[in-house]
Design a protein around this motif. Structure first.
Motif, PDB file in Angstrom:
ATOM      1  N   PRO A  32     -28.333 -35.969  -9.191  1.00 26.47           N
ATOM      2  CA  PRO A  32     -27.107 -35.307  -9.584  1.00 26.47           C
ATOM      3  C   PRO A  32     -25.959 -36.482  -9.913  1.00 26.47           C
ATOM      4  N   SER A  33     -25.367 -36.190 -11.436  1.00 29.28           N
ATOM      5  CA  SER A  33     -24.271 -37.266 -11.762  1.00 29.28           C
ATOM      6  C   SER A  33     -22.872 -36.341 -11.774  1.00 29.28           C
ATOM      7  N   ARG A  34     -22.844 -35.362 -12.516  1.00 31.18           N
ATOM      8  CA  ARG A  34     -21.807 -34.394 -13.185  1.00 31.18           C
ATOM      9  C   ARG A  34     -22.102 -32.946 -12.825  1.00 31.18           C
ATOM     10  N   ALA A  35     -20.831 -32.457 -12.445  1.00 31.74           N
ATOM     11  CA  ALA A  35     -21.079 -30.749 -12.554  1.00 31.74           C
ATOM     12  C   ALA A  35     -19.565 -30.376 -13.028  1.00 31.74           C
ATOM     13  N   ARG A  36     -19.493 -29.194 -13.679  1.00 33.70           N
ATOM     14  CA  ARG A  36     -18.503 -28.571 -14.191  1.00 33.70           C
ATOM     15  C   ARG A  36     -18.650 -27.138 -14.376  1.00 33.70           C
ATOM     16  N   MET A  37     -17.719 -26.250 -14.138  1.00 30.15           N
ATOM     17  CA  MET A  37     -17.394 -25.001 -14.418  1.00 30.15           C
ATOM     18  C   MET A  37     -16.557 -24.517 -15.221  1.00 30.15           C
ATOM     19  N   ARG A  58     -17.835 -18.125 -15.999  1.00 25.66           N
ATOM     20  CA  ARG A  58     -19.029 -17.731 -16.516  1.00 25.66           C
ATOM     21  C   ARG A  58     -20.113 -18.801 -16.906  1.00 25.66           C
ATOM     22  N   LEU A  59     -19.901 -19.950 -17.196  1.00 26.84           N
ATOM     23  CA  LEU A  59     -20.728 -20.975 -17.294  1.00 26.84           C
ATOM     24  C   LEU A  59     -20.434 -22.277 -16.370  1.00 26.84           C
ATOM     25  N   ALA A  60     -21.482 -23.248 -16.389  1.00 27.17           N
ATOM     26  CA  ALA A  60     -21.526 -24.274 -15.618  1.00 27.17           C
ATOM     27  C   ALA A  60     -22.103 -25.411 -16.537  1.00 27.17           C
ATOM     28  N   ALA A  61     -22.077 -26.528 -16.191  1.00 27.95           N
ATOM     29  CA  ALA A  61     -22.718 -27.781 -16.565  1.00 27.95           C
ATOM     30  C   ALA A  61     -23.023 -28.972 -15.620  1.00 27.95           C
ATOM     31  N   THR A  62     -24.271 -29.142 -15.822  1.00 24.08           N
ATOM     32  CA  THR A  62     -24.809 -30.242 -15.256  1.00 24.08           C
ATOM     33  C   THR A  62     -25.334 -31.658 -15.694  1.00 24.08           C
ATOM     34  N   SER A 117     -27.176 -30.171 -19.030  1.00 27.24           N
ATOM     35  CA  SER A 117     -27.529 -28.474 -19.163  1.00 27.24           C
ATOM     36  C   SER A 117     -26.467 -27.729 -19.087  1.00 27.24           C
ATOM     37  N   ILE A 118     -26.579 -26.628 -19.630  1.00 29.44           N
ATOM     38  CA  ILE A 118     -25.584 -25.542 -19.603  1.00 29.44           C
ATOM     39  C   ILE A 118     -26.174 -24.210 -18.800  1.00 29.44           C
ATOM     40  N   ILE A 119     -25.476 -23.766 -17.794  1.00 23.50           N
ATOM     41  CA  ILE A 119     -26.117 -22.709 -16.933  1.00 23.50           C
ATOM     42  C   ILE A 119     -25.184 -21.518 -17.362  1.00 23.50           C
ATOM     43  N   ASP A 120     -26.194 -20.237 -17.222  1.00 21.92           N
ATOM     44  CA  ASP A 120     -25.234 -18.880 -17.538  1.00 21.92           C
ATOM     45  C   ASP A 120     -25.354 -18.563 -16.120  1.00 21.92           C
ATOM     46  N   VAL A 121     -23.889 -18.543 -15.560  1.00 23.97           N
ATOM     47  CA  VAL A 121     -23.636 -18.299 -14.093  1.00 23.97           C
ATOM     48  C   VAL A 121     -24.143 -16.784 -13.904  1.00 23.97           C
ATOM     49  N   GLU A 122     -23.692 -16.112 -14.638  1.00 27.24           N
ATOM     50  CA  GLU A 122     -23.786 -14.280 -14.381  1.00 27.24           C
ATOM     51  C   GLU A 122     -25.171 -14.081 -14.177  1.00 27.24           C
TER      52      GLU A 122
END
Length: 335
Positions: free
Chosen positions: A127-132, A137-141, A160-165
């Motif tokens: 892991p390097s970075r994380a954002r929501m 509704r969305l998160a990025a790693t 990557s982009i994550i669909d949190v819901e």
């Protein structure tokens, strides 16, 4: 049993030594810890990763912004290398974990207001970075899939982009997006993308794209699956809550000399940059905005090895950096 007792003794000795070192350096003492099992319904507060060598190392922690009691709430439910959360108090967050063992594996845990894991996704590297996004509704790693620092030759990232819901990957790798440069599609084999920051509406984002040894600020459109190169010399952008400014780090030395970064703020409407000269140290972090006038970021502790403190800095340049949270890393502001 003997090994366990030795480990406990060593940890206690280190804690005493660490306290002495911090006292000599004039740094603020470590926080008083108590457990917590749920996120508060209202802010403002910080979510953090506990840093330094202690029983709480790596755990998710919470500190109230503006509190003066020296209290830190710590949860044993989540161990994180990076943490972030929705800016609004909707009770959603992301924790990037390195599960170490004979074979280290990496995971992104989505969690709710009760600190329950709602989904776990495998990650391809460290892991390097994380954002929501602000609405959760969305998160990025961002992870390293080769190498372990931006200054290492041959490093490679996956963002990557994550669909949190839905609890699933929406975009497994941003490199599939079309990249535009000067109005034309642009493609190179050495693309690396990292450091996503979402726009307030959650429909777009900014990030860093590196190619040919140069780092670019890009603006991304999720619906169109497109990114546009905007300006060079931008790494790890972070958009202010009002969407008017981007804080980022800029390289001021060549990689062969050991990379040194300096903090800069870009006014998007005026297309004007301001170097934050009141911070003279090397900030290798993606900053977090405390509000529209102050940022937070991590710096190694001057006295303790393998420890990081979180600092705050006003972007008006009128004051020196202030210690916001000792022995803490990866701040996320919730209001």
């Amino acid at each position: 049993m003997v090994v366990a007792l030795l480990c406990i003794g060593a940890a206690a000795a280190y804690a005493w030594w660490a306290g002495q070192q911090r006292a000599r350096s004039g740094a603020a003492p470590a926080r008083i810890e108590r457990p917590f099992t749920a996120l508060p319904g209202t802010g403002p507060y910080l979510l953090l990763r506990v840093s330094g060598v202690s029983a709480s190392q790596g755990h998710l922690a919470l500190e109230r912004l503006g509190a003066t009691d020296g209290m830190r709430e710590v949860s044993a439910a989540l161990d994180c290398e990076r943490v972030h959360a929705s800016r609004a108090s909707v009770g959603r967050g992301i924790c990037l974990e390195a599960r170490r063992g004979a074979l280290t594996t990496y995971h992104a845990h989505l969690f709710d207001s009760q600190l329950r894991t709602t989904a776990t996704l495998d990650l391809a590297g460290a892991p390097s970075r994380a954002r929501m996004s602000a609405d959760g509704r969305l998160a990025a790693t961002t992870v390293f899939v080769a190498g372990h620092s931006y200054s290492a030759a041959g490093f490679s990232t996956r963002t990557s982009i994550i669909d949190v819901e839905a609890g699933r990957m929406r975009v497994p790798d941003l490199e599939v997006f079309t990249v535009m440069k000067d109005g034309q599609p642009f493609k190179a084999a050495d693309f690396n993308i990292w450091g996503v920051t979402f726009t307030p509406d959650g429909q777009g984002f900014y990030a860093t794209l590196q190619t040919g040894g140069k780092q670019w600020l890009v603006r991304g459109e999720l619906a169109a699956q497109r990114m546009t190169l905007l300006r060079p010399g931008v790494e790890c952008p972070s958009l202010s809550p009002d969407g008017q400014r981007i804080a980022f780090k800029r390289r001021v030395t060549p990689a062969v000399a050991g990379v040194v970064w300096q903090l800069v703020v870009l006014d998007l409407a005026r297309d004007q940059e301001t170097v934050l000269t009141s911070e003279t140290r090397n900030v290798d972090d993606q900053v977090e905005w405390l509000d529209n006038g102050e940022i937070a970021y991590g710096l190694p502790d001057a006295a303790l090895p393998a420890a990081t403190n979180t600092w705050a800095l006003a972007i008006d340049g009128r004051s020196a950096p202030r210690l916001l949270a000792p022995l803490a890393y990866s701040p996320a502001v919730v209001r």
